[in-house]
Design an enzyme around this catalytic site. Structure first.
Site, PDB file in Angstrom:
ATOM      1  CG  ASN A   8      48.087  64.414  19.573  1.00  0.00           C
ATOM      2  OD1 ASN A   8      47.564  65.238  18.830  1.00  0.00           O
ATOM      3  ND2 ASN A   8      49.333  64.010  19.405  1.00  0.00           N
ATOM      4  CD  GLU A  36      50.687  66.398  16.936  1.00  0.00           C
ATOM      5  OE1 GLU A  36      51.105  67.025  15.930  1.00  0.00           O
ATOM      6  OE2 GLU A  36      50.167  65.271  16.877  1.00  0.00           O
ATOM      7  CE1 TYR A 135      53.179  64.164  19.320  1.00  0.00           C
ATOM      8  CE2 TYR A 135      54.371  66.166  18.751  1.00  0.00           C
ATOM      9  CZ  TYR A 135      53.708  65.017  18.366  1.00  0.00           C
ATOM     10  OH  TYR A 135      53.589  64.714  17.037  1.00  0.00           O
ATOM     11  CG  ASP A 194      51.081  60.989  20.843  1.00  0.00           C
ATOM     12  OD1 ASP A 194      51.437  59.796  20.870  1.00  0.00           O
ATOM     13  OD2 ASP A 194      50.926  61.624  19.788  1.00  0.00           O
ATOM     14  CG  ASN A 196      54.125  59.421  18.552  1.00  0.00           C
ATOM     15  OD1 ASN A 196      53.227  59.042  17.805  1.00  0.00           O
ATOM     16  ND2 ASN A 196      54.417  60.697  18.731  1.00  0.00           N
ATOM     17  CG  ASP A 295      45.483  62.007  14.423  1.00  0.00           C
ATOM     18  OD1 ASP A 295      45.409  62.797  15.386  1.00  0.00           O
ATOM     19  OD2 ASP A 295      46.548  61.830  13.800  1.00  0.00           O
ATOM     20  CG  HIS A 296      46.017  61.045  19.069  1.00  0.00           C
ATOM     21  ND1 HIS A 296      46.936  60.226  19.696  1.00  0.00           N
ATOM     22  CD2 HIS A 296      46.677  61.585  17.998  1.00  0.00           C
ATOM     23  CE1 HIS A 296      48.083  60.258  19.041  1.00  0.00           C
ATOM     24  NE2 HIS A 296      47.959  61.076  18.014  1.00  0.00           N
TER      25      HIS A 296
END
Length: 306
Positions: A8, A36, A135, A194, A196, A295-296
């Site tokens: 991501n 993303e 995603y 991802d 989540n 951030d990933h």
């Protein structure tokens, strides 16, 4: 050996400034799944994907979502949930639409997500393998768990939670159909992305505090568990790192989460059993030359030829 990664990137333009292009050029991956991308196709700079061919679904909302699968050779087939996918040759700024083939398996409940750029799958041309990039919506808390004083945003009555639950329910049906379609075509299947969701307490550093956090709710964890079995899909990273804490793939930008490795494992390789048995190494590239790419962090798995 086949090296496959998922990442991501939290925006193709932002991650390029942090060195993602160099990471791709030096990591030796054969396939890379992205989530993303966060840019419409015409806004993605030429050369953004290096020497890879790109299959994309950027969605219809600028600056939101967007998925891709990057391959060394042009894909044999590309499928998304919308009317078209997009393909892009290495170094090219031009994209070509590819009409979705008639045999794309459909699932009730996915139509409202079709234009969000959340899913793309490709049949590799040089290996009998179908690779997908997903995603999954982040979601939120159910209404009964929402406490304004503990929330960054305003309470929404559980709307984001219900939307995520609807997506997961519909995607389960789709996942079964597309996995079976790959098998019928003589292909292994690999879902990356991802999701989540962290499945177990080994997947969240502060799991006790996170038991009522979105992404670690019992119903979310149960959903992932129901997608996995020794005969359907295997969590490849966990199979290679049994009983370990992590390896985490996401850390908040805030505070000392990254420095303390207080992260979440929410980026997955879910593979059909034969492919999963061929996995020999799984690593998370926390940094590249001292820089966080997003951030990933990319999750990289090496597969022996099966």
């Amino acid at each position: 050996m086949l090296r496959i990664a998922t990442a991501n990137i939290n925006g193709i333009r932002a991650t390029r400034r942090r060195g993602f292009g160099e990471w791709m050029a030096t990591r030796g991956c054969d396939v890379v799944a992205l989530q993303e991308v966060r840019a419409q196709a015409e806004k993605i700079p030429a050369g953004a994907f290096g020497d890879f061919h790109a299959a994309l679904d950027t969605g219809s909302l600028p600056g939101r979502s967007g998925v891709a699968v990057l391959t060394r050779h042009p894909a044999e087939a590309v499928r998304t949930w919308g009317a078209t996918a997009l393909v892009r040759a290495p170094g090219d700024a031009h994209v070509e639409p590819v009409a979705a083939p008639d045999h794309v398996p459909r699932a009730r409940g996915l139509a409202r997500f079709a234009d969000e750029g959340r899913y793309v799958e490709v049949d590799l041309a040089d290996v009998p393998l179908t690779v997908a990039s997903l995603y999954l919506p982040k979601g939120g808390l159910p209404a009964e768990l929402q406490r304004p004083e503990r929330m960054r945003g305003a309470p929404d009555g559980g709307a984001r939670y219900e939307r995520k639950m609807g997506f997961m329910s519909a995607f389960s049906r789709y996942l079964t159909r597309t996995r079976r379609a790959a098998a019928a075509a003589g292909r292994e299947f690999l879902l990356m992305g991802d999701l989540n969701i962290a499945q177990t307490h080994h997947d969240v550093a502060a799991w006790r505090r996170s038991r009522q956090a979105d992404g670690f709710l019992p119903e979310e964890r149960d959903w992932i568990g129901r997608q996995l079995s020794p005969r359907t899909l295997v969590d490849v990273v966990r199979s290679l790192h049994p009983g370990e804490e992590g390896p985490y793939s996401w850390w908040s930008w805030a505070g000392q989460s990254f420095a303390k490795d207080a992260g979440w494992r929410i980026d997955y390789h879910l593979a059909t059993p034969r492919l999963a048995r061929a996995a020999v190494r799984a690593e998370v590239d926390r940094e590249f030359r001292g820089e966080r790419l997003s951030d990933h962090s990319p999750v990289v798995v090496d597969y022996d030829r099966w």
